[in-house]
Design a protein around this motif. Structure first.
Motif, PDB file in Angstrom:
ATOM      1  N   TRP A  54      26.714  19.165 -14.439  1.00  0.00           N
ATOM      2  CA  TRP A  54      28.018  19.891 -14.003  1.00  0.00           C
ATOM      3  C   TRP A  54      29.203  18.973 -14.476  1.00  0.00           C
ATOM      4  O   TRP A  54      29.140  18.317 -14.510  1.00  0.00           O
ATOM      5  CB  TRP A  54      27.893  20.560 -12.329  1.00  0.00           C
ATOM      6  N   ASN A  83      35.468  25.577 -18.229  1.00  0.00           N
ATOM      7  CA  ASN A  83      34.297  24.931 -16.776  1.00  0.00           C
ATOM      8  C   ASN A  83      34.099  26.004 -15.826  1.00  0.00           C
ATOM      9  O   ASN A  83      33.209  24.995 -14.707  1.00  0.00           O
ATOM     10  CB  ASN A  83      34.094  23.261 -16.129  1.00  0.00           C
ATOM     11  N   ARG A  87      30.009  24.501 -15.965  1.00  0.00           N
ATOM     12  CA  ARG A  87      29.498  24.875 -17.301  1.00  0.00           C
ATOM     13  C   ARG A  87      30.854  25.076 -18.288  1.00  0.00           C
ATOM     14  O   ARG A  87      31.747  25.031 -17.856  1.00  0.00           O
ATOM     15  CB  ARG A  87      28.441  26.220 -17.951  1.00  0.00           C
ATOM     16  N   GLN A  89      32.463  26.929 -19.382  1.00  0.00           N
ATOM     17  CA  GLN A  89      33.008  28.243 -20.090  1.00  0.00           C
ATOM     18  C   GLN A  89      34.511  28.169 -19.769  1.00  0.00           C
ATOM     19  O   GLN A  89      35.091  27.392 -19.232  1.00  0.00           O
ATOM     20  CB  GLN A  89      32.493  29.085 -18.844  1.00  0.00           C
TER      21      GLN A  89
END
Length: 102
Positions: A54, A83, A87, A89
């Protein structure tokens, strides 16, 4: 307040901070500006097998509260997240809150 054991809690560490500035604008009406930050690390315990680690989530918020009428408040807000979901993003969120006081 809800307490959960680490076994059931996906949030590993959480940090929040904020600042509020009262009457920062030279207006004749009440106004405030706020800046907030949140950092959230997700527990590796909830990582699917074979998935990459993560990433730490980060969020920043800026909002302005303006007393537009004697009993009406208007609060636009913008938030930026990096994130998202652990992830790589990103997300930008715009919002508007109104409040009427009697």
């Amino acid at each position: 307040m809800r307490l959960e054991s680490p076994k059931h809690q996906p949030n590993y560490t959480l940090l929040t901070a904020g600042l509020r500035f009262n009457e920062p604008l030279p207006l004749h009406i009440h106004n405030t500006m706020s800046l907030g930050y949140v950092r959230n690390s997700l527990s590796p315990q909830f990582l699917p097998p074979g998935a990459p680690a993560w990433k730490t989530e980060h969020g920043v918020e800026f909002n302005v509260l303006v007393d537009v009428l004697p009993m009406a408040l208007l609060q636009p807000v913008v938030q930026y997240y990096a994130n998202v979901g652990g992830r790589a993003q990103r997300a930008v969120v715009f919002g508007l809150r109104t409040k009427v006081e009697f």
